[in-house]
Design a protein around this motif. Structure first.
Motif, PDB file in Angstrom:
ATOM      1  N   LEU A 193       0.819  -1.204   0.000  1.00  0.00           N
ATOM      2  CA  LEU A 193       0.000   0.000   0.000  1.00  0.00           C
ATOM      3  C   LEU A 193       0.859   1.263   0.000  1.00  0.00           C
ATOM      4  O   LEU A 193       0.553   2.222  -0.712  1.00  0.00           O
ATOM      5  CB  LEU A 193      -0.932  -0.007   1.209  1.00  0.00           C
ATOM      6  CG  LEU A 193      -1.960   1.100   1.277  1.00  0.00           C
ATOM      7  CD1 LEU A 193      -2.867   1.085   0.048  1.00  0.00           C
ATOM      8  CD2 LEU A 193      -2.779   0.970   2.546  1.00  0.00           C
ATOM      9  N   ALA A 194       1.941   1.254   0.759  1.00  0.00           N
ATOM     10  CA  ALA A 194       2.838   2.419   0.787  1.00  0.00           C
ATOM     11  C   ALA A 194       3.421   2.685  -0.604  1.00  0.00           C
ATOM     12  O   ALA A 194       3.495   3.841  -1.041  1.00  0.00           O
ATOM     13  CB  ALA A 194       3.956   2.204   1.807  1.00  0.00           C
ATOM     14  N   LEU A 238       2.073   1.754  -3.494  1.00  0.00           N
ATOM     15  CA  LEU A 238       0.971   2.203  -4.354  1.00  0.00           C
ATOM     16  C   LEU A 238       0.644   3.666  -4.115  1.00  0.00           C
ATOM     17  O   LEU A 238       0.436   4.434  -5.059  1.00  0.00           O
ATOM     18  CB  LEU A 238      -0.268   1.345  -4.114  1.00  0.00           C
ATOM     19  CG  LEU A 238      -0.244  -0.029  -4.749  1.00  0.00           C
ATOM     20  CD1 LEU A 238      -1.256  -0.942  -4.079  1.00  0.00           C
ATOM     21  CD2 LEU A 238      -0.513   0.068  -6.234  1.00  0.00           C
ATOM     22  N   ASP A 239       0.602   4.070  -2.848  1.00  0.00           N
ATOM     23  CA  ASP A 239       0.307   5.465  -2.539  1.00  0.00           C
ATOM     24  C   ASP A 239       1.401   6.389  -3.066  1.00  0.00           C
ATOM     25  O   ASP A 239       1.114   7.482  -3.560  1.00  0.00           O
ATOM     26  CB  ASP A 239       0.115   5.648  -1.036  1.00  0.00           C
ATOM     27  CG  ASP A 239      -1.195   5.056  -0.539  1.00  0.00           C
ATOM     28  OD1 ASP A 239      -2.080   4.759  -1.374  1.00  0.00           O
ATOM     29  OD2 ASP A 239      -1.329   4.881   0.683  1.00  0.00           O
ATOM     30  N   LYS A 240       2.633   5.949  -2.991  1.00  0.00           N
ATOM     31  CA  LYS A 240       3.748   6.737  -3.535  1.00  0.00           C
ATOM     32  C   LYS A 240       3.608   6.874  -5.051  1.00  0.00           C
ATOM     33  O   LYS A 240       3.815   7.954  -5.612  1.00  0.00           O
ATOM     34  CB  LYS A 240       5.076   6.063  -3.170  1.00  0.00           C
ATOM     35  CG  LYS A 240       6.289   6.808  -3.646  1.00  0.00           C
ATOM     36  CD  LYS A 240       6.483   8.077  -2.862  1.00  0.00           C
ATOM     37  CE  LYS A 240       7.836   8.682  -3.205  1.00  0.00           C
ATOM     38  NZ  LYS A 240       8.045   9.938  -2.494  1.00  0.00           N
ATOM     39  N   VAL A 290       0.868   6.836  -6.775  1.00  0.00           N
ATOM     40  CA  VAL A 290      -0.233   7.762  -7.049  1.00  0.00           C
ATOM     41  C   VAL A 290       0.219   9.202  -6.839  1.00  0.00           C
ATOM     42  O   VAL A 290      -0.121  10.094  -7.624  1.00  0.00           O
ATOM     43  CB  VAL A 290      -1.461   7.419  -6.176  1.00  0.00           C
ATOM     44  CG1 VAL A 290      -2.516   8.512  -6.249  1.00  0.00           C
ATOM     45  CG2 VAL A 290      -2.055   6.087  -6.604  1.00  0.00           C
ATOM     46  N   GLN A 291       1.018   9.444  -5.804  1.00  0.00           N
ATOM     47  CA  GLN A 291       1.547  10.789  -5.559  1.00  0.00           C
ATOM     48  C   GLN A 291       2.415  11.253  -6.726  1.00  0.00           C
ATOM     49  O   GLN A 291       2.339  12.404  -7.143  1.00  0.00           O
ATOM     50  CB  GLN A 291       2.388  10.827  -4.287  1.00  0.00           C
ATOM     51  CG  GLN A 291       1.600  10.823  -3.022  1.00  0.00           C
ATOM     52  CD  GLN A 291       2.522  10.840  -1.811  1.00  0.00           C
ATOM     53  OE1 GLN A 291       3.706  10.471  -1.882  1.00  0.00           O
ATOM     54  NE2 GLN A 291       1.976  11.261  -0.681  1.00  0.00           N
ATOM     55  N   TYR A 337      -4.694   1.038 -11.129  1.00  0.00           N
ATOM     56  CA  TYR A 337      -4.098   1.246  -9.803  1.00  0.00           C
ATOM     57  C   TYR A 337      -5.150   1.014  -8.722  1.00  0.00           C
ATOM     58  O   TYR A 337      -4.847   0.549  -7.635  1.00  0.00           O
ATOM     59  CB  TYR A 337      -3.592   2.670  -9.652  1.00  0.00           C
ATOM     60  CG  TYR A 337      -2.258   3.015 -10.255  1.00  0.00           C
ATOM     61  CD1 TYR A 337      -1.769   2.402 -11.402  1.00  0.00           C
ATOM     62  CD2 TYR A 337      -1.480   4.015  -9.686  1.00  0.00           C
ATOM     63  CE1 TYR A 337      -0.559   2.769 -11.948  1.00  0.00           C
ATOM     64  CE2 TYR A 337      -0.273   4.390 -10.233  1.00  0.00           C
ATOM     65  CZ  TYR A 337       0.193   3.770 -11.354  1.00  0.00           C
ATOM     66  OH  TYR A 337       1.398   4.143 -11.889  1.00  0.00           O
ATOM     67  N   TYR A 338      -6.408   1.378  -9.008  1.00  0.00           N
ATOM     68  CA  TYR A 338      -7.469   1.253  -8.011  1.00  0.00           C
ATOM     69  C   TYR A 338      -7.716  -0.205  -7.629  1.00  0.00           C
ATOM     70  O   TYR A 338      -7.999  -0.504  -6.471  1.00  0.00           O
ATOM     71  CB  TYR A 338      -8.768   1.895  -8.504  1.00  0.00           C
ATOM     72  CG  TYR A 338      -8.668   3.377  -8.658  1.00  0.00           C
ATOM     73  CD1 TYR A 338      -8.486   4.209  -7.553  1.00  0.00           C
ATOM     74  CD2 TYR A 338      -8.757   3.972  -9.914  1.00  0.00           C
ATOM     75  CE1 TYR A 338      -8.396   5.586  -7.693  1.00  0.00           C
ATOM     76  CE2 TYR A 338      -8.671   5.341 -10.060  1.00  0.00           C
ATOM     77  CZ  TYR A 338      -8.491   6.149  -8.952  1.00  0.00           C
ATOM     78  OH  TYR A 338      -8.398   7.499  -9.095  1.00  0.00           O
ATOM     79  N   ARG A 357      -4.736  -1.292  -5.408  1.00  0.00           N
ATOM     80  CA  ARG A 357      -4.870  -0.652  -4.097  1.00  0.00           C
ATOM     81  C   ARG A 357      -6.009  -1.301  -3.309  1.00  0.00           C
ATOM     82  O   ARG A 357      -5.877  -1.549  -2.110  1.00  0.00           O
ATOM     83  CB  ARG A 357      -5.104   0.841  -4.277  1.00  0.00           C
ATOM     84  CG  ARG A 357      -4.936   1.626  -3.010  1.00  0.00           C
ATOM     85  CD  ARG A 357      -4.863   3.131  -3.301  1.00  0.00           C
ATOM     86  NE  ARG A 357      -4.454   3.823  -2.111  1.00  0.00           N
ATOM     87  CZ  ARG A 357      -5.277   4.085  -1.095  1.00  0.00           C
ATOM     88  NH1 ARG A 357      -6.538   3.723  -1.154  1.00  0.00           N
ATOM     89  NH2 ARG A 357      -4.824   4.720  -0.020  1.00  0.00           N
ATOM     90  N   GLU A 404     -12.158   1.633   2.876  1.00  0.00           N
ATOM     91  CA  GLU A 404     -11.179   2.180   1.937  1.00  0.00           C
ATOM     92  C   GLU A 404     -11.053   1.290   0.707  1.00  0.00           C
ATOM     93  O   GLU A 404     -10.921   1.784  -0.420  1.00  0.00           O
ATOM     94  CB  GLU A 404      -9.815   2.331   2.609  1.00  0.00           C
ATOM     95  CG  GLU A 404      -9.766   3.393   3.682  1.00  0.00           C
ATOM     96  CD  GLU A 404      -8.452   3.333   4.418  1.00  0.00           C
ATOM     97  OE1 GLU A 404      -7.481   3.947   3.920  1.00  0.00           O
ATOM     98  OE2 GLU A 404      -8.382   2.669   5.475  1.00  0.00           O
ATOM     99  N   SER A 449     -11.827   2.248  -3.221  1.00  0.00           N
ATOM    100  CA  SER A 449     -10.878   2.026  -4.303  1.00  0.00           C
ATOM    101  C   SER A 449     -11.494   1.192  -5.423  1.00  0.00           C
ATOM    102  O   SER A 449     -11.420   1.558  -6.599  1.00  0.00           O
ATOM    103  CB  SER A 449      -9.611   1.363  -3.760  1.00  0.00           C
ATOM    104  OG  SER A 449      -8.571   1.431  -4.694  1.00  0.00           O
TER     105      SER A 449
END
Length: 135
Positions: free
Chosen positions: A23-24, A26-28, A30-31, A40-41, A44, A56, A60
């Motif tokens: 998850l970390a 994936l979030d990176k 997306v940023q 990506y959804y 995630r 959550e 997603s």
């Protein structure tokens, strides 16, 4: 490594049971790429589902513009775990309309999650949602 390549290693981390690390990553990704592809959804959502973060995960999976029966199944399980049985049943209806003969056993058998507890979590969620009995 370019941001567009990060989600797959992140997804693989989640599949292998390290949902937080996946998850970390994936979030990176997306940023770094706010105009990321919609798949990506799904990745995630899988990581969040494995972590037991059902609302959550549902958010997603809901972002997927097109959903097949297996995506509807995951969304149904998330809503069932979050005690939103009306939404769970609506997702079951959508998914079963696409593949009327698809069973919980088939969904779980085709999961890529390596850990038995992750497969069992989805099975329980689908039972709660009424996947095999609602229609």
């Amino acid at each position: 490594m370019t941001p567009t390549r990060w989600p797959k290693p992140a997804f693989f981390r989640a599949l292998r049971g390290d949902g937080e690390a996946g998850l970390a990553l994936l979030d990176k990704a997306v940023q770094l790429n706010p105009m990321h592809p919609t798949w990506y959804y799904y990745d995630r959502g899988e990581a969040l589902l494995a972590l037991g973060r059902y609302q959550e995960a549902a958010a997603s999976f809901s972002c997927l513009p097109r959903k097949g029966a297996r995506q509807w199944a995951r969304l149904a399980a998330c809503h069932a775990f979050a005690s939103d049985h009306g939404k769970a049943l609506a997702c079951v209806t959508e998914g079963r309309a696409l593949e009327p003969d698809l069973t919980i056993a088939q969904i779980v058998r085709n999961m890529r999650m390596e850990r038995e507890e992750d497969r069992e979590r989805l099975r329980r969620g689908l039972e709660l949602a009424g996947w095999d009995t609602a229609i």
